[in-house]
Motif scaffolding. Structure first.
Motif, PDB file in Angstrom:
ATOM      1  N   UNK A  66       0.862  -1.187   0.000  1.00  0.00           N
ATOM      2  CA  UNK A  66       0.000   0.000   0.000  1.00  0.00           C
ATOM      3  C   UNK A  66       0.895   1.231   0.000  1.00  0.00           C
ATOM      4  N   UNK A  67       0.682   2.146  -0.960  1.00  0.00           N
ATOM      5  CA  UNK A  67       1.648   3.230  -1.201  1.00  0.00           C
ATOM      6  C   UNK A  67       0.982   4.614  -1.177  1.00  0.00           C
ATOM      7  N   UNK A  68       0.871   5.242   0.006  1.00  0.00           N
ATOM      8  CA  UNK A  68       0.257   6.575   0.054  1.00  0.00           C
ATOM      9  C   UNK A  68       1.036   7.609  -0.759  1.00  0.00           C
ATOM     10  N   UNK A  69       2.354   7.450  -0.861  1.00  0.00           N
ATOM     11  CA  UNK A  69       3.166   8.462  -1.555  1.00  0.00           C
ATOM     12  C   UNK A  69       2.909   8.507  -3.061  1.00  0.00           C
ATOM     13  N   UNK A  70       2.119   7.555  -3.577  1.00  0.00           N
ATOM     14  CA  UNK A  70       1.753   7.613  -5.003  1.00  0.00           C
ATOM     15  C   UNK A  70       0.982   8.884  -5.341  1.00  0.00           C
ATOM     16  N   UNK A 101      -1.534 -11.869 -11.114  1.00  0.00           N
ATOM     17  CA  UNK A 101      -1.168 -10.641 -11.832  1.00  0.00           C
ATOM     18  C   UNK A 101      -2.453  -9.905 -12.233  1.00  0.00           C
ATOM     19  N   UNK A 102      -3.377 -10.635 -12.879  1.00  0.00           N
ATOM     20  CA  UNK A 102      -4.575  -9.974 -13.417  1.00  0.00           C
ATOM     21  C   UNK A 102      -5.730  -9.920 -12.427  1.00  0.00           C
ATOM     22  N   UNK A 103      -5.762 -10.831 -11.464  1.00  0.00           N
ATOM     23  CA  UNK A 103      -6.871 -10.858 -10.509  1.00  0.00           C
ATOM     24  C   UNK A 103      -6.622 -10.052  -9.249  1.00  0.00           C
ATOM     25  N   UNK A 104      -5.356  -9.708  -9.010  1.00  0.00           N
ATOM     26  CA  UNK A 104      -5.069  -9.035  -7.755  1.00  0.00           C
ATOM     27  C   UNK A 104      -4.142  -7.838  -7.948  1.00  0.00           C
ATOM     28  N   UNK A 105      -2.968  -8.102  -8.554  1.00  0.00           N
ATOM     29  CA  UNK A 105      -1.976  -7.030  -8.708  1.00  0.00           C
ATOM     30  C   UNK A 105      -2.545  -5.858  -9.518  1.00  0.00           C
ATOM     31  N   UNK A 106      -3.069  -6.153 -10.722  1.00  0.00           N
ATOM     32  CA  UNK A 106      -3.532  -5.069 -11.611  1.00  0.00           C
ATOM     33  C   UNK A 106      -4.644  -4.235 -10.971  1.00  0.00           C
ATOM     34  N   UNK A 107      -5.743  -4.877 -10.467  1.00  0.00           N
ATOM     35  CA  UNK A 107      -6.778  -4.027  -9.855  1.00  0.00           C
ATOM     36  C   UNK A 107      -6.292  -3.310  -8.607  1.00  0.00           C
ATOM     37  N   UNK A 108      -5.401  -3.954  -7.827  1.00  0.00           N
ATOM     38  CA  UNK A 108      -4.921  -3.286  -6.616  1.00  0.00           C
ATOM     39  C   UNK A 108      -4.112  -2.030  -6.959  1.00  0.00           C
ATOM     40  N   UNK A 109      -3.194  -2.145  -7.921  1.00  0.00           N
ATOM     41  CA  UNK A 109      -2.362  -0.992  -8.291  1.00  0.00           C
ATOM     42  C   UNK A 109      -3.253   0.148  -8.800  1.00  0.00           C
ATOM     43  N   UNK A 110      -4.276  -0.222  -9.583  1.00  0.00           N
ATOM     44  CA  UNK A 110      -5.210   0.763 -10.115  1.00  0.00           C
ATOM     45  C   UNK A 110      -5.917   1.511  -8.984  1.00  0.00           C
ATOM     46  N   UNK A 111      -6.453   0.746  -8.037  1.00  0.00           N
ATOM     47  CA  UNK A 111      -7.201   1.344  -6.925  1.00  0.00           C
ATOM     48  C   UNK A 111      -6.273   2.168  -6.031  1.00  0.00           C
ATOM     49  N   UNK A 112      -5.082   1.632  -5.736  1.00  0.00           N
ATOM     50  CA  UNK A 112      -4.134   2.347  -4.871  1.00  0.00           C
ATOM     51  C   UNK A 112      -3.755   3.704  -5.487  1.00  0.00           C
ATOM     52  N   UNK A 113      -3.399   3.679  -6.772  1.00  0.00           N
ATOM     53  CA  UNK A 113      -3.020   4.932  -7.441  1.00  0.00           C
ATOM     54  C   UNK A 113      -4.187   5.912  -7.476  1.00  0.00           C
ATOM     55  N   UNK A 114      -5.376   5.378  -7.811  1.00  0.00           N
ATOM     56  CA  UNK A 114      -6.538   6.261  -7.987  1.00  0.00           C
ATOM     57  C   UNK A 114      -6.952   6.899  -6.671  1.00  0.00           C
ATOM     58  N   UNK A 115      -6.986   6.132  -5.601  1.00  0.00           N
ATOM     59  CA  UNK A 115      -7.532   6.712  -4.352  1.00  0.00           C
ATOM     60  C   UNK A 115      -6.637   7.811  -3.806  1.00  0.00           C
ATOM     61  N   UNK A 116      -5.319   7.574  -3.815  1.00  0.00           N
ATOM     62  CA  UNK A 116      -4.448   8.605  -3.229  1.00  0.00           C
ATOM     63  C   UNK A 116      -4.369   9.850  -4.116  1.00  0.00           C
TER      64      UNK A 116
END
Lengths: 267, 284
Positions: free
Chosen positions: B130-134, B236-251
């Motif tokens: 989880x990366x708040x600094x994004x 990769x497609x079921x977890x990593x991709x949606x997680x990175x998308x959501x993490x970047x978008x929310x912050x």
């Protein structure tokens, strides 16, 4: 951890004395053998031996406790992750070998081979690359990149960033403490409200860093940075026979282990 | 930069901001609710993971491949001194003088240090957390341009090294984080965040498109080199991709506009804004 020298931990180990270029080639060798094992041989004993060799390289470099904790935790987490997900993702046949009682996870010999080999494939190169940074001065790594014809202005960016990393981390912690003393509660509230509070941390940090960028620019200019197309160094890196021997030794070790283990310790 | 925009941008800005924030909050709340169960039941337990997987690996490989090829071409083109301007490829002169080097290095240090200092829960060991600094990435892109984007790329590499994540996947992360800053830098006409058009563009390019592009870019790379990186395609497609998308978008959705609004005036005043430091050479 202080990160006083970036990631570099001063020392006099064998790895500290090797040319950074030899260390980079060694890490690529580890990567190549790990890929071969993780995808074709899939022998966890061989993967474990490569992992052990990079671990020995790391330990012999006498890093700080931060690195032991980091890679100890990471090794456990990656092994756990691989054992959990690889057999679930790629259902394989094979002989039933192991059932973990409380969790109910079932492993055939093929599933266990795959999971362990993939775990070592991820772990060994990560530790090998970290060993390069721990045992190489940032300036030497910069010189190695320049010697490999990497544009020196671009190569200087990560080196300068590593130099400023400790300052930035200290700044962030100081600002967080200062804002906490003004009643900013970063750990409380909903996810969006917690994220929003970071504005109070990053705005002062950015303002201070922009001032630093201007001062740093003047400092670099005053030292003639970028005045010439090529760059010279006061202390040139020299490739010695010692570096060649170390590389041959590691490559031979991985090759011999591969032959011996696949012939006599086939799983 | 903040010229009067047509009135259409006000409702558009509100709509896009609401969509971006709602999607990001929905993704992160549903992720938080099932994150413990993912270890037990696999990525399909998360509604976003299930939605991604329902489209199939083939779909994501084609879509991700398009994003990857275009993203890599843009990355190479920009570093080679060319850019797209008014629909044409033109030569640009970035001096890469001491100030540009200092900006890129400090962006890398702030981004890398910020990712490490604010790091919390590891989501996939060896791959992401989880990366708040994004939240800083689109801001650095729209303020500092290419030196800022290069700084983001190196900053991500530094954070990977410090977090024990530096592996073959980091090559994808290097360019993926460059893109995260590059998309809003290149596509926002008004970076001041002082008009409804600017806010609309930030949410559209910086939050929605940037997050999706970065996520698909890295995921496709991890899928391409799965034999080397060692992450199964299901994750990769079921977890990593949606997680990175959501993490970047929310912050970026929650904090990005406020950060850019506050930082734009001093950056412009001190002559550090990319528009004051770059020259375009357009040949007829």
């Amino acid at each position: 951890m202080s990160f006083e020298y970036g990631l570099y931990v001063p020392g006099r180990s064998v790895f500290h004395r090797i040319d950074p270029r030899a260390k980079i080639i060694w890490a690529l060798t580890v990567l190549a053998f790990s890929i071969y094992n993780g995808n074709y041989v899939m022998n966890p004993i061989y993967g474990g031996m490569i992992y052990a060799s990079v671990l020995i390289a790391l330990i012999s470099s006498k890093p700080t406790s931060f690195w032991y904790k980091l890679f100890g935790g990471l090794s456990v987490a990656i092994l756990f992750f691989s054992l959990l997900f690889w057999p679930a993702s790629v259902p394989l046949g094979g002989k039933p070998l192991l059932v973990i009682p409380v969790l109910g996870w079932k492993y055939t010999d093929l599933a266990l081979r795959l999971a362990l080999s993939k775990a070592f494939l991820v772990l060994s190169p990560i530790i090998a690359i970290a060993t390069i940074f721990i045992t190489s001065r940032p300036g030497d790594l910069f010189q190695a990149l320049v010697k490999w014809r990497f544009p020196y202005r671009l190569a200087y960016i990560p080196i300068l960033a590593l130099r400023f990393l400790p300052t930035v981390i200290v700044e962030i912690r100081t600002i967080i403490d200062a804002q906490k003393s003004r009643a900013l509660e970063l750990e409380k509230g909903s996810i969006p409200s917690r994220i929003r509070k970071y504005v109070a941390v990053f705005v002062p940090l950015m303002i201070r860093m922009m001032k630093s960028a201007l001062e740093l620019g003047v400092a670099l200019d005053s030292k003639g940075f970028g005045a010439m197309k090529t760059r010279t160094f006061s202390k040139e890196l020299r490739w010695r026979i010692y570096d060649t021997l170390i590389l041959i030794m590691f490559t031979a070790l991985y090759a011999v282990m591969l032959i011996v283990i696949t012939r006599f310790l086939a799983w | 930069m903040s010229e009067k925009a047509p009135g259409i941008y006000k409702p558009l800005a509100v709509i896009v901001a609401i969509i971006a924030i709602a999607l990001a909050i929905w993704g992160s709340v549903t992720f938080a609710a099932v994150s413990g169960l993912i270890w037990e039941k696999g990525p399909a337990v998360w509604s976003w993971g299930a939605a991604f997987l329902s489209l199939g690996f083939g779909f994501w490989r084609v879509v991700g491949g398009i994003f990857w090829i275009v993203g890599t071409a843009l990355f190479i083109m920009e570093l080679a001194g060319f850019t797209i301007r008014n629909g044409r490829i033109v030569r640009q002169v970035i001096k890469w003088d001491s100030i540009d080097i200092a900006i890129a290095a400090l962006v890398a240090a702030i981004y890398g240090g910020g990712l490490v200092a604010t790091a919390g829960l590891i989501v996939i060991p060896g791959f992401t957390w989880i990366r708040p600094a994004n939240m800083l990435s689109p801001v650095f892109g729209i303020l500092f341009g290419i030196p800022g984007c290069v700084g983001l790329a190196f900053g991500n590499l530094i954070a990977d090294a410090l977090g024990g994540f530096l592996g073959f996947g980091s090559i994808g992360g290097f360019i993926g984080n460059f893109i995260l800053g590059y998309i809003p830098y290149k596509l926002m006409k008004d970076p001041s965040l002082r008009s409804s058009r600017s806010v609309f563009e930030f949410y559209l390019w910086g939050v929605l498109v940037g997050s999706v592009w970065c996520s698909l870019y890295i995921a496709w790379w991890l899928d391409l080199v799965q034999a080397i990186a060692g992450l199964p395609p299901l994750f990769i497609w079921g977890w990593f991709a949606p997680f990175v998308m959501v993490n970047n978008a929310i912050v970026t959705a929650i904090v990005g506009p406020a950060l850019a609004y506050v930082l734009y005036p001093p950056v412009k005043r001190w002559g550090l804004h990319w528009s004051d430091r770059i020259t375009f050479i357009e040949k007829s």
